[in-house]
Structures are given as C-alpha cells and as structure tokens.
Design a protein around this motif. Sequence first.
Motif: not given
Lengths: 267, 328
Positions: A99-107
């Motif tokens: 489910q994670a967004t690209a931003r959550e992965v980068v964070a």
Amino acid sequence: MQLNPSPPPAPGPVISATGVDVVLGGVPIVRGASLEVDAGEVVAILGNNGSGKTTLMRALLGLVPHQGRIDLFGTPLADFRQWSRLGYVPQRGGILVQQATAREVVASGRLGRRRPFLPVSAADRHAVDESLAEVGLADRGRYPFVRLSGGQQQRVLIARALATDGDLMVWDEPLAGVDRATQELLAGVATRLKARGTTIVMVLHELGCFADLIDRTIMLADGRVMPPGYHPGDSPHHGHVHPPAHGGHEVDELERPHTHHTGLEVG
Amino acid sequence: MEWLFLPFMQRALLAALITGVTAPAIGTFLVQRKLSLLGDGLGHLAVAGVGLALLTGTAPLPLAVAICVLGSIGIELLRESGRASGDVGLAILFYGGLSGGLLLAGLAGQGTGTLSAYLFGSLLTVTVADLWFIAALGAVVLVVVIGLLPQLFAVSADEPFARSIGLPVRLLNIVVVSLAAITVTVSMRTVGLLLVSALMVVPVATANHLVIGFRRGLFLAMGVGAVAALSGAAGSYYLNTAPGSLIVVIAIGLFVVSWPVSRVLQRRNRPLVELTDEAPPLDHELAESHAHVHDERCGHLSVQHAGHVDYIHDGHRHAAHGDHYDEH
C-alpha cells in the motif's frame, strides 16, 4: 540533501576489504576478495551472473556473514555505527509494500537519522522532497509504489538512498530492467553526487551510460577479484580451462527475504 | 438505549472498542509481510495458556499473554535463523498449543464449554479487573505501533535496507510478533481466539480499498475495526449471539461494501506503462475528435513513449498535439 555538508574526507579508504570469504548454504560464493575504495571514487563491480558481485556487496554492508577483514570509514565492520552515512540500493523485487506511497518508501531513508517515537522534522520532509525531485518524481510522491513502472520504482529506491544524506552510495544493479531514459537520468544523478564528493560503489552488468563517470572497475570471476586488465572472456585459471563451478544463476538472487518463510503467508 | 447504562454492557463496549482498534493496527504489519494468518496461529497457542490457567486456578488472561508472547518470540527467532522455512514446524507448535490447552482444561475438570468463552468471546462476562488489564495492554500496543510506525514499516518492507541504515532489525521484528501475540490474547474475551485473526486482516483489507498509503491505511483500518467492534457488540446484545461472530460478520460486510470503491480507485491509479520502442510515429495522423480531455486521472490507460504520454482507448493511442489528438 545539501542540509548536511559532507563530512571532511576520512583519512584512508572509505571501504577496505582484505581476504573476504563468503559461504552461503555451504557454497563458497566470494573467495579471498580484497579491495579498497577511496573517498570520492566511483567504482563499478563487474562480473558475470554468479560471479559473486551482489554477495560481495552485501558482505561489505554486513548483510551476510563473512570471514576476513572489512573496514568502513576506517572502522572494523563489527564496530561500525555511522550507518546514516550509507545509501544502499538493493536489487528491486525484495521489497514488500502493498500500500505504501512512493513518498513513504523514500521517507524510510531518513530513519537512520530519526529518533524513535519522535515526529518527523521539517528537515526530514525537506530531504524527502529533494530526493524525489532529484530523480524526477516530485509529482509521483503520492502514487502507490507498486503501481509505478519498473524504471520509476528503481528511481524511488535511488531516492530513498539519497534521502539518507549518506556520503557513501552502494547501488546494486541500478540499471537492471530500466529503460534508456531512466538510465540516463540515473547517470545524471550519479554525476551530481560525484561532483559533491560522494563515494559510489555500484554492482553493474555493463557500464552502459555510467561509463563516463566511473573511475575504476573491479572485475569478479567465480568469486575472486581479478587482476586489473582482466577481460570477462579470459579464464580465471592460468593455462587451462575448467568448466564453470556452478551454473548461470546468481545464488544470492535466489535467496528470498526471510519474511516469506513462515508457512503462514497467504497468496 | 437503556442498555448503555448497564455496567456490564459498558465494560463490554469498552473491551470491544480496544480490540477493534488494536487488532487492525498490528494487523496492518502482518498483512504487509504476507503473514495474515499468524494471528490465527497465535490464537491457537493462547489456548494452551488458558488451559494451564484453568488447571492451576490462576487468572487466564495474564498466563495466556505470557505463553503467547514467548511462543511468538520463539517463532520469530526460528524464522530468522531460517529453520522454520517449512510450515510443518509451525503447524506442530500451533496445534500443540490447541490440543495441549484442551487437554489441560479437561484435566482441570472443565469441559469445552468453559473454553468456548475464550474461543468465541464472551463480552458480557468481562470483569472490571479484566478491563483494566485489557486497557493497559491495548495502550501499550497502540503507543508502540504508532510511535515506531516508520521503523516497523521499514523493517517489514525491506529488511536489508533497514539493516543498512542501522535499525535494530531483530528487535523490531520481535516487537511486531510480541504485539501481535498481546493483541490476540487481549481479544480472546471480545471476538475470541478463533476469530481475532479476522479482525487483524479484514479491516486492513477494507482500508486498503479506500485509501492510498501505508499510514493512512493503518489509521483508517483502526477506524473500520472500531466501527465493526462497537456495532457488533451492541448488536449481539439485541440478537443474543456470541459477540465475536457478529463483529466479524460486520467487518466482512464493510469489506464487501468497499469493493466497488476500490475498482474506481484502481482505474484512476493505473501504472504508467513505458514502451521500449521509442521510435516516434512517421506520419502526422489526426485522431478522431472527441470531447473528452485526457489527463493523468482520466482513467484511460496511459503509456510513456518517446518523451510524451499516450492515452489508450478503444485500441488507439492518442497523444495530445496542440488543440487536437494525434494517432500514435
């Protein structure tokens, strides 16, 4: 990413490995490997499938058990604690996000610097924004990671490594399975990192569009570091040719993340 | 609404709310790791704790928590060492827990009737002491899950990367399974050990239908779980049924309702396809004119091609060109 000015170059090599052996499942994968990478160098580790490139890289980061001596920034691996200086990009495919967004992965690249139980700081947000922008995905931050194309996923993983603000980048096959435009974009990212003095170690199949910025290549064959000037066609043994010790697959690529093996998983 | 003022009903609703919020919170991490059924296995293990408590005459809840947490840590260490790669070992552990619990309860002179209060939940017999225990453990689960959310997410998503930035991966993994064990045992009075796993998985799946993002999904799942637990507990008072069954049926009902919404969202967020052949079209060919304006969210499949985006519908690839679309 400019928030933390890069620390003064450490005296001595950034990575130093001496006589490193890695045995996985009883099979010697890396044998007596020695290498040094100096601060600010861009080094490619090359070799055929199964030559032990990825395993050697994992050993350098302490991700697989090894024998022999490995120092990072002049500190023995067992005592090394400055993990936030490291920006690791594993091979795509091992990552489990529904489910994670690209931003959550980068964070999650910021977690080496964040304290547990404390909220995210403005500096963390800024670093994530900048990392996404650096790989040209500023407008894709809210997309689900799994719904991005292969090349975009690779760029997200690079952005996660950039978000660490590390001064040592360790990228495993960043060009594998990505289209030409993405390859050129990543070469641009690496060029800017190099200009800033970041040390980069990459496992590559071929130099591709990174050829111009690579200072040095380390060639692996059958788990051994080959002398400079060696070409993949040469036999690693002198004088006579043996058939390859094991077949064409990368032993380490078959190793799935441990998370899968409980027997309780669904689908 | 006079039942709202009955003390036992108030306790029941509070206990149900705590389960409804904590189970999906920790369940989000299990679903992400594709360990959706771990909660079910831990529920079986907790039965051994209940059986032991019945035999020794102690309070079932604390003993079940202790046994379940120890068992979950053992499972995690086995998994980490790679020795639990087959599911047979886990099956033996879980069914050993279930059969051992039944045996111990039998030796204590208790029939399966006593155990069924734990297997299927028994909200209306929650005592004040039980409630304090449930509330304290629920608070621990929530504080840790929300406080360590980014760290637990990173470890669940990509263990090698988490290791490379210096996170204590083993400790965080143990935290996840221990919290799951605590949640399962705490839920045995509300939904019951056999059904708690549903509350750890179904609200998460529902939330994933409705929102994008791990963090938002987690909080929405907690909300969905709370709605299902509260309405199920209240409904079971009227219908005079086991609360666990109604709570889970409502949770599944919410999941079914969320299905059509997810179809729409999926259309909107289709992946951008990248074509490998980047040769631009030879001729400038005008597409048929249509009033529809293509954009990123219009729902048509889009492909990236030679530096621009084509939208695909009815077998054609349309690329915007000035005030019209070209056939590509």
